[in-house]
Design a protein around this motif. Sequence first.
Motif, PDB file in Angstrom:
ATOM      1  N   ASN A   1      -8.496  -2.827  -2.968  1.00 52.03           N
ATOM      2  CA  ASN A   1      -8.543  -2.608  -1.528  1.00 52.03           C
ATOM      3  C   ASN A   1      -7.225  -2.956  -0.842  1.00 52.03           C
ATOM      4  O   ASN A   1      -6.259  -3.353  -1.483  1.00 52.03           O
ATOM      5  CB  ASN A   1      -9.741  -3.359  -0.925  1.00 52.03           C
ATOM      6  CG  ASN A   1      -9.565  -4.869  -0.973  1.00 52.03           C
ATOM      7  OD1 ASN A   1      -8.449  -5.382  -1.020  1.00 52.03           O
ATOM      8  ND2 ASN A   1     -10.675  -5.595  -0.955  1.00 52.03           N
ATOM      9  N   THR A   2      -7.203  -2.780   0.476  1.00 54.12           N
ATOM     10  CA  THR A   2      -5.946  -2.956   1.211  1.00 54.12           C
ATOM     11  C   THR A   2      -5.569  -4.428   1.358  1.00 54.12           C
ATOM     12  O   THR A   2      -4.493  -4.732   1.868  1.00 54.12           O
ATOM     13  CB  THR A   2      -6.030  -2.314   2.603  1.00 54.12           C
ATOM     14  OG1 THR A   2      -7.107  -2.935   3.312  1.00 54.12           O
ATOM     15  CG2 THR A   2      -6.280  -0.825   2.510  1.00 54.12           C
TER      16      THR A   2
ATOM     17  N   ARG B   1     -13.370  -8.909   0.595  1.00 58.39           N
ATOM     18  CA  ARG B   1     -13.992  -7.753  -0.036  1.00 58.39           C
ATOM     19  C   ARG B   1     -15.105  -7.204   0.846  1.00 58.39           C
ATOM     20  O   ARG B   1     -15.503  -7.841   1.821  1.00 58.39           O
ATOM     21  CB  ARG B   1     -14.562  -8.146  -1.399  1.00 58.39           C
ATOM     22  CG  ARG B   1     -13.463  -8.174  -2.469  1.00 58.39           C
ATOM     23  CD  ARG B   1     -13.562  -9.428  -3.270  1.00 58.39           C
ATOM     24  NE  ARG B   1     -12.653  -9.416  -4.410  1.00 58.39           N
ATOM     25  CZ  ARG B   1     -11.823 -10.419  -4.687  1.00 58.39           C
ATOM     26  NH1 ARG B   1     -11.731 -11.463  -3.888  1.00 58.39           N
ATOM     27  NH2 ARG B   1     -11.042 -10.366  -5.750  1.00 58.39           N
TER      28      ARG B   1
ATOM     29  N   CYS C   1     -13.503   7.296  -3.308  1.00 56.66           N
ATOM     30  CA  CYS C   1     -12.586   6.186  -3.489  1.00 56.66           C
ATOM     31  C   CYS C   1     -11.197   6.612  -3.027  1.00 56.66           C
ATOM     32  O   CYS C   1     -10.692   7.660  -3.428  1.00 56.66           O
ATOM     33  CB  CYS C   1     -12.548   5.773  -4.960  1.00 56.66           C
ATOM     34  SG  CYS C   1     -11.485   4.358  -5.269  1.00 56.66           S
TER      35      CYS C   1
ATOM     36  N   SER D   1     -11.282  -2.789   6.646  1.00 57.00           N
ATOM     37  CA  SER D   1      -9.918  -2.950   6.138  1.00 57.00           C
ATOM     38  C   SER D   1      -9.294  -1.608   5.750  1.00 57.00           C
ATOM     39  O   SER D   1      -8.159  -1.562   5.301  1.00 57.00           O
ATOM     40  CB  SER D   1      -9.938  -3.875   4.910  1.00 57.00           C
ATOM     41  OG  SER D   1     -10.742  -3.314   3.900  1.00 57.00           O
ATOM     42  N   ALA D   2     -10.029  -0.506   5.931  1.00 58.09           N
ATOM     43  CA  ALA D   2      -9.553   0.795   5.450  1.00 58.09           C
ATOM     44  C   ALA D   2      -8.273   1.250   6.135  1.00 58.09           C
ATOM     45  O   ALA D   2      -8.002   0.908   7.284  1.00 58.09           O
ATOM     46  CB  ALA D   2     -10.641   1.840   5.655  1.00 58.09           C
TER      47      ALA D   2
ATOM     48  N   ILE E   1     -14.159   3.986   0.137  1.00 60.01           N
ATOM     49  CA  ILE E   1     -13.700   2.628  -0.162  1.00 60.01           C
ATOM     50  C   ILE E   1     -12.397   2.690  -0.954  1.00 60.01           C
ATOM     51  O   ILE E   1     -12.251   3.495  -1.876  1.00 60.01           O
ATOM     52  CB  ILE E   1     -14.784   1.864  -0.954  1.00 60.01           C
ATOM     53  CG1 ILE E   1     -16.007   1.643  -0.048  1.00 60.01           C
ATOM     54  CG2 ILE E   1     -14.247   0.534  -1.485  1.00 60.01           C
ATOM     55  CD1 ILE E   1     -17.150   0.940  -0.710  1.00 60.01           C
ATOM     56  N   THR E   2     -11.461   1.868  -0.553  1.00 59.68           N
ATOM     57  CA  THR E   2     -10.197   1.780  -1.268  1.00 59.68           C
ATOM     58  C   THR E   2     -10.342   0.698  -2.337  1.00 59.68           C
ATOM     59  O   THR E   2     -10.787  -0.403  -2.034  1.00 59.68           O
ATOM     60  CB  THR E   2      -9.066   1.394  -0.298  1.00 59.68           C
ATOM     61  OG1 THR E   2      -9.133   2.266   0.831  1.00 59.68           O
ATOM     62  CG2 THR E   2      -7.711   1.530  -0.954  1.00 59.68           C
ATOM     63  N   ASN E   3      -9.991   1.038  -3.573  1.00 57.57           N
ATOM     64  CA  ASN E   3     -10.094   0.043  -4.649  1.00 57.57           C
ATOM     65  C   ASN E   3      -8.963   0.243  -5.648  1.00 57.57           C
ATOM     66  O   ASN E   3      -8.831   1.336  -6.180  1.00 57.57           O
ATOM     67  CB  ASN E   3     -11.449   0.169  -5.363  1.00 57.57           C
ATOM     68  CG  ASN E   3     -11.679  -0.979  -6.333  1.00 57.57           C
ATOM     69  OD1 ASN E   3     -11.321  -2.111  -6.045  1.00 57.57           O
ATOM     70  ND2 ASN E   3     -12.235  -0.673  -7.483  1.00 57.57           N
TER      71      ASN E   3
ATOM     72  N   SER F   1       0.809  -1.224   0.000  1.00 54.16           N
ATOM     73  CA  SER F   1       0.000   0.000   0.000  1.00 54.16           C
ATOM     74  C   SER F   1       0.844   1.277   0.000  1.00 54.16           C
ATOM     75  O   SER F   1       0.303   2.360   0.190  1.00 54.16           O
ATOM     76  CB  SER F   1      -0.987   0.042   1.174  1.00 54.16           C
ATOM     77  OG  SER F   1      -2.102  -0.749   0.869  1.00 54.16           O
TER      78      SER F   1
ATOM     79  N   GLU G   1     -12.338  -4.827  -5.798  1.00 50.28           N
ATOM     80  CA  GLU G   1     -13.703  -4.979  -5.283  1.00 50.28           C
ATOM     81  C   GLU G   1     -14.614  -5.282  -6.472  1.00 50.28           C
ATOM     82  O   GLU G   1     -15.025  -4.367  -7.187  1.00 50.28           O
ATOM     83  CB  GLU G   1     -14.146  -3.687  -4.585  1.00 50.28           C
ATOM     84  CG  GLU G   1     -13.388  -3.364  -3.318  1.00 50.28           C
ATOM     85  CD  GLU G   1     -13.837  -4.210  -2.116  1.00 50.28           C
ATOM     86  OE1 GLU G   1     -14.838  -4.951  -2.240  1.00 50.28           O
ATOM     87  OE2 GLU G   1     -13.177  -4.131  -1.062  1.00 50.28           O
TER      88      GLU G   1
END
Lengths: 125, 505, 448
Positions: free
Chosen positions: B229-230, B206, B254, B180-181, B225-227, B89, B235
């Motif tokens: 994702n972490t 997810r 996002c 999970s953010a 939302i992270t996409n 990340s 997703e």
Amino acid sequence: MSGIRFAKDHEWVKVEGDIATVGISPYAQEQLGDVVFVDLPAIGKKVEKGKELAVVESVKAASEVYAPVSGEVVGVNEALGDAPGTVNEDALGKGWFAKVKMSNKAELDALMDEAAYKTFCEGLH
Amino acid sequence: MTTPNPLTNTISGNRGLQIEEPLIFEMDAPGRSGVDLPAVPQHKERLGGLKRKSEVGLPGLGESQVVRHYTKLSQKNYAIDMSVYPLGSCTMKHNPRLNEKIARLNGIADLHPMQPVSTVQGALEVIDTLAHWLKTLTGMPAVAMSPAAGAHGELCGMLTIRAAHLAKGNARKRILVPESAHGTNPATAASIGYEVDPVPADDRGRVDLAAFKAKLGPDVAGTMITNPNTCGLFENDIIDIADAVHGAGGYFYCDGANFNAIVGRVRPGDLGVDAMHINLHKTFSTPHGGGGPGAGPVVLSEALAPYAPLPYVTHGKNGFDLVEQDDSGKAFGRLKGFHGQMGMFTRALSYILSHGADGLRQVSGDAVLNANYLQASLRGDLSAAFPGTCMHEALFNDDFLEGTNVTTLDFAKAMIDEGYHPMTMYFPLVVHGALLMEPTETESKTDLDRYIEVVQGLARRAKGGDATYFQGAPYHTPRRRLDETLAARQPILRWKPEQAKKAAE
Amino acid sequence: MRYLPLTEADRQAMLAKIGAPSVESLYADVPNGALQKAPIAGLSNHMAEMEVERFIGAMARKNIGTNEAPSFLGAGAYRHHVPASVDHLIQRGEFLTSYTPYQPEVAQGTLQYLFEFQTQVALLTGMDVANASMYDGATSTTEAVAMANRVTRRKKAILSGGLHPHYREVVETHGRHTGFETVSAPLDATGKEDLAKLLGPDASCVVVQNPSFFGHVHDLKALADAVHAAGALLIVVVTEIVSLGLITPPGEMGADIVTAEGQSIGNPLGFGGPYVGLFAAREKFLRQMPGRLVGQTADVDGRRGWVLTLSTREQHIRREKATSNICTNSGLCALAFTIHMSLLGESGLNHLARLNHANASVLADRLAGLPGVKLINDSFFNEFTLQLPKPAIGVVEELAKRRILGGVPVARLVKDKAAENLLLVAATELTTEAEMDALESGLKEVLK
């Protein structure tokens, strides 16, 4: 009523008259690891059962300590300021956090005794 | 006669190229300076009677001492310039030096931000050109350029969302954020007064779509939302998620931290995104510099564009204009001094032009290929957190360490002794003892193979029962494990003259 | 492509190991239709290094840089000389291409310079502790207001009319959206405002800049007393950090928090960023500070070392309860600051500050002698305010046509009729006599 009682969130209470001394359990301090700071409430603060009483910090985590009983904070353990490690060394004794003048002693009934708490912790593994 | 241990026992405490270095404050000789300045001309003093009476307390050193001091300090750091830096990340890719050269050009580095617009047309063109690339790559109609970093971009995006809601009369209350953010997401939402409502992950790593939908309501302002994702996964319900949040009248923010996996291949605008920050210091290679500076421009959908902050560049009759004051009353305000991280813009533009649309597509493809190669190669030795292929980073849990008495942290410290910076550890929080590895596209296969061999070797050593070795690592670094409890219990956050006196006694 | 080391043969071998037919197949989770099958349209293809230099170089040549023209701009960003060794050292790959020092055993270099940085900032400002940097002076100031709100449990900030308008706007923006009130005093060009009268029992802090946006140097002791008597905190903002080489530091005048822009030391003008926000405070407020902190400790062998500490305040641990959402800060700009400050040392900084003040003082006398021009300030450091006989924006445009960058019109930053004719003029150690001649004669001509 005598002896020590525990809440599900791992706080303990010892009662003398209508004053409850509150701390965190040996199980809780072990989960946290080395305690580095305790953010204590102001004297005179009104606390409500289940709401934030203090914050206890390790190097990598900060956890709220919830009031196991409602009432008014009448004393705090100033010694933790210089020696937060006391919480690790003597969680049930010198590592106490605050004294609360209880407004509803009936709340104590909902807390666990030592044996019940031990069983409760074993269930958490 | 016993011989001192040659590994630890030098007279100086130095170990060859590992040289002990005091603090700059411990090298003082009063009156000495590493700078020569012209004589001070005759003048009338006008300090309002506030001339400083106390000394600042800065040490005096010559230039050679300062150069050596910071050179020696630099040698205690790990860096991308040395080897694989697999921090998940964080997108630790190679930082081209062309970018540094471009950022230092006369006519860019020496521009004052408040010069008349007529004298900085080229600078505004740099910003406008970069903006064009960012908008086109993301398929979004607008971009706010001023945010200084990712978290600042999040703030920008969330304030834009809040302003859009306010324009309709109600800022709303809740923001849905997956468990999970990255920590900045809940911190940002909370900092502007939103209640953070966590959304659980499903067993595929997810967002749990059913749980997400169940949480929607008229008080939901939007989601962050992270996409990808972490967990390093795309997703796959992303369009359903966007539709659902839009259906509830909310917006989709996002987190673009992982844009490197999809740049040139997927446009977030096609996924229903309303706002997304782009970490120029990740995807577009501006250097991390030991923790900054970064830049976090935020691309915006049509619905949010009117609320973008000041300032922004427009095309006027006589070239580019810079809008610094708001006449429409819609802009949500100002986020920082001046116009944004120009030094990062020039570096990012240099990187983008170097790659072009064709090269950026290769960037994401190679990044995803490298991560999957890593995951496939380590499959037998480590335990992948989720089945199937990944995007640009591979996530493992600590199942493979079960019963070894070696923790993820111990494993990471042992990697240091092997000459590698560890992966991201214990993040994301949804995976036990997480190890998150992001190789990026700038690693060659040879370098990856060597890295893989080391990780495999360590996993086998851990399983072989050598826990003590791991618990003591690292052994070969300028400092071994540091006492973080001591640092936090008795904070010493600066040097003080008394310390020097004490040391001398 | 020069930055991508995988060969086609590598890619095929890696796909075989993965068991995937193609790179495209790794994107199977992307919804149908959203995966681009070819390079995104409307953008150019890759360029050689020399082509990029040519392309962006052409843009750079359209600008008039401060290295090429007499320049007198300030207003929170100052043209100073950066010693050659600073830029050399910050480009060492071990500094430039390292990440946040989360693994202290392999980041002692970064951690030690940040500890030195924190110490320098604390010393300069006269405060107890400083953090490892913020984005810039304006965001640092906003964080200070948020911190004062936490400390006092109040929600009203009083902002001086001498505060940089961008700083004021950034604080106001945060106030509007995060739920605190801001009371902004009217623009204070003359430096005569009385902020104490705005204080009440609900104020969390007073934010005052010194030297002010208009250049005035203020003794803040009386204000500090009034602020403290009202149970609020005094936040002092410094936009020209070189001034602290010559002026009484805020810490000696009762400041509780000091925020500053550190660009002047070690960092180029760079059209406004990246810069480096400084943040210092009294020790008793330590737990409420935003941003990273480096602390001293020892390793298992008992040797002194450095770690990031008190991290429970920060977003990666505290998440929605963090003191700030800041993560990336201004690490490399802080390094440039630290190295330049180390080169200067006590005597060098003092000399630099005196040179700045002297050049500004000489220039002020020369310009104040022009017909119709009035010097507003009794006191200043290296920047002062002139009242011109006509709108300053037009005057500056006319000067630019003569390739003179003549200062910052106040109206560029604030829409206020009273500010229309005000011009901020700065001089630094780089200002030469020839440049002063150029401005003096240029201004004379333009004002004719």
